[in-house]
Design a protein around this motif. Sequence first.
Motif, mmCIF file in Angstrom:
data_model
loop_
_atom_site.group_PDB
_atom_site.id
_atom_site.type_symbol
_atom_site.label_atom_id
_atom_site.label_comp_id
_atom_site.label_asym_id
_atom_site.label_seq_id
_atom_site.Cartn_x
_atom_site.Cartn_y
_atom_site.Cartn_z
ATOM 1 N N ALA A 358 -48.093 -141.092 -18.273
ATOM 2 C CA ALA A 358 -49.169 -141.675 -19.082
ATOM 3 C C ALA A 358 -49.652 -140.713 -20.153
ATOM 4 O O ALA A 358 -49.433 -139.493 -20.099
ATOM 5 C CB ALA A 358 -50.339 -142.085 -18.186
ATOM 6 N N GLU A 359 -50.339 -141.281 -21.138
ATOM 7 C CA GLU A 359 -51.061 -140.513 -22.146
ATOM 8 C C GLU A 359 -52.516 -140.936 -22.054
ATOM 9 O O GLU A 359 -52.816 -142.134 -21.980
ATOM 10 C CB GLU A 359 -50.491 -140.796 -23.529
ATOM 11 N N ALA A 360 -53.429 -139.948 -22.021
ATOM 12 C CA ALA A 360 -54.843 -140.245 -21.784
ATOM 13 C C ALA A 360 -55.684 -139.966 -23.023
ATOM 14 O O ALA A 360 -55.429 -139.021 -23.778
ATOM 15 C CB ALA A 360 -55.363 -139.420 -20.610
ATOM 16 N N TYR A 361 -56.705 -140.803 -23.208
ATOM 17 C CA TYR A 361 -57.680 -140.655 -24.289
ATOM 18 C C TYR A 361 -59.071 -140.698 -23.673
ATOM 19 O O TYR A 361 -59.360 -141.575 -22.849
ATOM 20 C CB TYR A 361 -57.530 -141.775 -25.317
ATOM 21 N N MET A 362 -59.933 -139.760 -24.089
ATOM 22 C CA MET A 362 -61.274 -139.685 -23.524
ATOM 23 C C MET A 362 -62.313 -139.641 -24.641
ATOM 24 O O MET A 362 -62.067 -139.080 -25.706
ATOM 25 C CB MET A 362 -61.441 -138.426 -22.674
ATOM 26 N N CYS A 363 -63.490 -140.197 -24.361
ATOM 27 C CA CYS A 363 -64.628 -140.067 -25.267
ATOM 28 C C CYS A 363 -65.908 -140.208 -24.451
ATOM 29 O O CYS A 363 -66.058 -141.157 -23.684
ATOM 30 C CB CYS A 363 -64.576 -141.114 -26.375
ATOM 31 N N GLY A 364 -66.789 -139.252 -24.619
ATOM 32 C CA GLY A 364 -68.044 -139.263 -23.877
ATOM 33 C C GLY A 364 -68.659 -137.878 -23.917
ATOM 34 O O GLY A 364 -68.180 -136.986 -24.628
ATOM 35 N N PRO A 365 -69.717 -137.622 -23.147
ATOM 36 C CA PRO A 365 -70.332 -136.296 -23.117
ATOM 37 C C PRO A 365 -69.330 -135.236 -22.656
ATOM 38 O O PRO A 365 -68.446 -135.519 -21.827
ATOM 39 C CB PRO A 365 -71.469 -136.465 -22.103
ATOM 40 N N LEU A 366 -69.462 -134.023 -23.177
ATOM 41 C CA LEU A 366 -68.515 -132.967 -22.839
ATOM 42 C C LEU A 366 -68.417 -132.687 -21.340
ATOM 43 O O LEU A 366 -67.308 -132.534 -20.822
ATOM 44 C CB LEU A 366 -68.859 -131.684 -23.590
ATOM 45 N N PRO A 367 -69.530 -132.588 -20.573
ATOM 46 C CA PRO A 367 -69.382 -132.340 -19.131
ATOM 47 C C PRO A 367 -68.565 -133.437 -18.439
ATOM 48 O O PRO A 367 -67.763 -133.148 -17.549
ATOM 49 C CB PRO A 367 -70.838 -132.314 -18.626
ATOM 50 N N SER A 374 -59.993 -132.299 -15.901
ATOM 51 C CA SER A 374 -59.541 -131.510 -14.754
ATOM 52 C C SER A 374 -58.807 -132.383 -13.736
ATOM 53 O O SER A 374 -57.752 -131.997 -13.214
ATOM 54 C CB SER A 374 -60.741 -130.827 -14.086
ATOM 55 N N GLU A 375 -59.359 -133.575 -13.484
ATOM 56 C CA GLU A 375 -58.711 -134.485 -12.526
ATOM 57 C C GLU A 375 -57.390 -135.008 -13.068
ATOM 58 O O GLU A 375 -56.424 -135.182 -12.318
ATOM 59 C CB GLU A 375 -59.655 -135.648 -12.203
ATOM 60 N N LEU A 376 -57.332 -135.276 -14.365
ATOM 61 C CA LEU A 376 -56.085 -135.766 -14.954
ATOM 62 C C LEU A 376 -54.990 -134.709 -14.878
ATOM 63 O O LEU A 376 -53.824 -135.015 -14.601
ATOM 64 C CB LEU A 376 -56.319 -136.183 -16.403
ATOM 65 N N LEU A 377 -55.355 -133.453 -15.115
ATOM 66 C CA LEU A 377 -54.377 -132.375 -15.018
ATOM 67 C C LEU A 377 -53.903 -132.207 -13.577
ATOM 68 O O LEU A 377 -52.715 -131.971 -13.322
ATOM 69 C CB LEU A 377 -54.968 -131.067 -15.544
ATOM 70 N N LYS A 378 -54.821 -132.345 -12.623
ATOM 71 C CA LYS A 378 -54.433 -132.262 -11.211
ATOM 72 C C LYS A 378 -53.480 -133.381 -10.824
ATOM 73 O O LYS A 378 -52.629 -133.213 -9.954
ATOM 74 C CB LYS A 378 -55.685 -132.334 -10.321
ATOM 75 N N SER A 379 -53.633 -134.528 -11.492
ATOM 76 C CA SER A 379 -52.761 -135.659 -11.182
ATOM 77 C C SER A 379 -51.347 -135.468 -11.721
ATOM 78 O O SER A 379 -50.451 -136.252 -11.395
ATOM 79 C CB SER A 379 -53.348 -136.951 -11.756
#
Length: 400
Positions: A358-367, A374-379
Motif C-alpha cells: 500500500a501507499e499511505a496519505y495522512m493529514c491531521g495534527p502532527l502528534p 509509527s504504526e504504518l512503519l511497524k506494519s
Amino acid sequence: MLSTESAATVRATIPAVAGALDTITARFYDTMLGERPELLDGLFNRGNQASGEQRQALAGSIAAFATMLLDNPDERPDALLSRIAHKHVSLGVTEDQYVIVHKYLFEAIAHTLGEAATPDVVAAWDEVYWLMAGALIAMEARLYQEAGGTGRDVWRPWTVAERHEQTPDAATLTLEPGDGAPAPDFRAGQYVSVRVRMPDGIHQARQYSVSGWDGSRRRITVKRLRAGEDHPAGEVSSLLHGTAAPGDTLMVSTPAGDVTLSEGDHPLVLVSAGIGNTPMVAMLRHLADHDSARRVLVLHADRSPQDHAHREEVAALVERLPGATAHTWYEDGHEGSEEDRVYLGDIDMSRVEVPADAEAYMCGPLPFMRAVRSELLKSGLPARKVHYEVFGPDLWLGQA
C-alpha cells in the motif's frame, strides 16, 4: 554539492549553528519584519510568527538541508525542498525575496555567533544558503511555468457561489472564477491559498485543500479555529467562517502541493483527523470519478459525529468504490458495531490490516500523524510510501 572546504567547515560548526538556530531565526524575523513590514502583508503568517512555529520550521529546514548535504553529498534533497517550494508558489514568493531573506538571515547569524562567525564560517554557510535557495528558485520557476504564470500573478478573484454548513465550526465554500478566465488545473490532494484583508488592514493568507470540483467551480472547507482574542492564530478562518457569503469575492492562488494521489493499481491508505480529511475527500472523489477498483482503506478520527465534516459525502464516495472500506473513531459519541466500523476512542490501527504494497496519505495534527506513521512503519510499509500533509509551518521537516 558543497565544496570540499565548505563541507569541512559546515561539519565542524553544525552543532554550534544548529544549537543557535532558534535564536538566529527569532532575530532574523524580528529584524526583517521590523524593517520590512510590507512582507507581513499577505506573505508571512503572523499567527505563526506569534507562536514561534515559523522560526522553528525555518531552523529545522536549514539544519536538515545542511545535514543532508553532508550525509549525501551527491544527492539534492528534493523531497525536503519540494514541500517548501509548493508552499512558496501558493503565496507568490519571488526570486528577489531570497536576496532580502539572505541579508537579514546572515546579519542575524553574525550577531548571534559573534566572534565565532569568522569569514570562513560565514562563507561556508553562505554556500549552504544559496544551494538551498537556488534549488528552491529553480523548482518554483518550473511550478510557475507549469501553471502558466509567474510568482507575480498567482492571485485571482474568485466568487463565492454557494455556502454549505458542514458542522457548527466548518463551512464549505464553492468558488467560481470571478474574472471569466478558465479555472487552473489541479491534482487531487492539492491546496490553494486564500488571501483576505483583516480588520486592521493587513492581508493574511491561509491554505485550504480543494475538496471538490464541478466544471470550473472549486470547493474548499473552512474550519473556524477558536483562538484567543489577542492571538492572531485562527483570525483568517474565523473571518471567513463568520462572513464569507454567496456573492463575495476572495483572492485565491494557483493550486499547489506535492502530496497528491499516485497513479497505479496498488492499495491506498487514507488517514485523517478532523478537518484533515479534506484532501482525502478529493482523492476519494478522483477515484470514484474514474471508477477505480483499487483497494482503499479510509481511516478517520474526529471528536464526534456532529464535528465530522464531509461525513455523509465520504460515506457516499466509499459506497461508489467497490474496493473501499471506511473505519471511523470518535472521542465522544456512541460506539458503533464491528459491522459499521465506527469505534469510540483514539484511532486503533490494530483493527485494520494494512496491505504490504500500500501507499499511505495522512493529514491531521502532527502528534496524530506521528503516532499513525509509527504504526504504518511497524506494519511493514517503507517510509517512502508514507506521505503527509500539514497546513502551516512544517515542524516535521527532516524528521519524517
